[in-house]
Design a protein around this motif. Structure first.
Motif, PDB file in Angstrom:
ATOM      1  N   GLN A   1     -58.326 -43.322  11.807  1.00 51.53           N
ATOM      2  CA  GLN A   1     -59.188 -44.278  12.505  1.00 51.53           C
ATOM      3  C   GLN A   1     -58.833 -44.371  13.993  1.00 51.53           C
ATOM      4  O   GLN A   1     -59.694 -44.579  14.823  1.00 51.53           O
ATOM      5  N   PHE A   2     -57.537 -44.187  14.327  1.00 55.09           N
ATOM      6  CA  PHE A   2     -57.079 -44.377  15.700  1.00 55.09           C
ATOM      7  C   PHE A   2     -56.476 -43.118  16.321  1.00 55.09           C
ATOM      8  O   PHE A   2     -56.078 -43.142  17.473  1.00 55.09           O
ATOM      9  N   SER A   3     -56.361 -42.047  15.559  1.00 54.41           N
ATOM     10  CA  SER A   3     -55.794 -40.802  16.065  1.00 54.41           C
ATOM     11  C   SER A   3     -56.251 -39.649  15.179  1.00 54.41           C
ATOM     12  O   SER A   3     -56.558 -39.852  14.004  1.00 54.41           O
ATOM     13  N   HIS A   4     -56.227 -38.437  15.730  1.00 49.95           N
ATOM     14  CA  HIS A   4     -56.644 -37.284  14.940  1.00 49.95           C
ATOM     15  C   HIS A   4     -55.659 -36.949  13.822  1.00 49.95           C
ATOM     16  O   HIS A   4     -56.018 -36.322  12.851  1.00 49.95           O
ATOM     17  N   SER A   5     -54.399 -37.364  13.972  1.00 51.89           N
ATOM     18  CA  SER A   5     -53.389 -37.099  12.949  1.00 51.89           C
ATOM     19  C   SER A   5     -52.377 -38.234  12.928  1.00 51.89           C
ATOM     20  O   SER A   5     -51.938 -38.681  13.987  1.00 51.89           O
TER      21      SER A   5
END
Length: 188
Positions: free
Chosen positions: A158-162
């Motif tokens: 939701q807040f980062s790609h990983s």
């Protein structure tokens, strides 16, 4: 200060330009934090997040870094999460990965930083406070806001790609500064 072995697994942080290994920089401590209190709902959920993180990314802990300024102990050390990425505003971890608690800030109040504070006691306080957070709606001057609560790993991107993308020193420092400004205006 000696830290209790069952709670923390310490290692010196690699140098900024290095590719790993031991560092001569004793002003930075990296350590793992896991095995949160299962009797607390927040601890049980965070432990479940870390089990899922291990299954999907091979990591079963939070990696934190404490950085001690030259003025320590007159000035507090800074504390940031290196990885995993977490849901914003949960567990006293800012959107940039810094740990924001009044005890880690020079607020001038009795609850702010005190030079006699023991590092291991503060780290234990951080561990407890990560999972014991009352849900509250967060409104920020510039960000999207959200709901604060016990620490959760951002397993769904939701807040980062990983979830394993590390928080940088820069984003942690910037988020801590924004958080301090917010608390100065609105209290702790």
């Amino acid at each position: 200060a000696a830290l209790p072995a069952p709670v923390y697994d310490l290692e010196l942080a690699p140098t900024a330009g290095g590719g790993g290994g031991e560092s001569d920089d004793v002003s930075r401590w990296r350590f793992k934090m896991k095995d949160f209190d299962e009797s607390a709902p927040g601890g049980s959920r965070l432990n479940a997040d870390l089990r899922e993180l291990k299954r999907t990314h091979g990591c079963d802990h939070l990696l934190l870094e404490a950085s001690f300024p030259r003025e320590y102990p007159r000035e507090p050390f800074s504390l940031r999460l290196v990885h995993p990425r977490c849901v914003w505003y949960t567990g006293h971890v800012t959107a940039g990965g810094s740990v924001c608690m009044e005890a880690l800030a020079n607020t001038g109040s009795e609850h702010g930083w005190q030079p006699q504070y023991c590092v291991s006691s503060l780290l234990e306080l951080v561990k407890v406070n990560m999972i014991h957070v009352e849900p509250v709606v967060i409104r920020t001057a510039n960000g999207p806001g959200g709901v604060a609560g016990p620490l959760r790993v951002d397993l769904h991107g939701q807040f980062s790609h990983s979830p394993m993308a590390p928080y940088s020193h820069h984003e942690a420092a910037a988020a801590f500064a924004r958080s301090l400004a917010h608390h100065k205006r609105n209290g702790w």
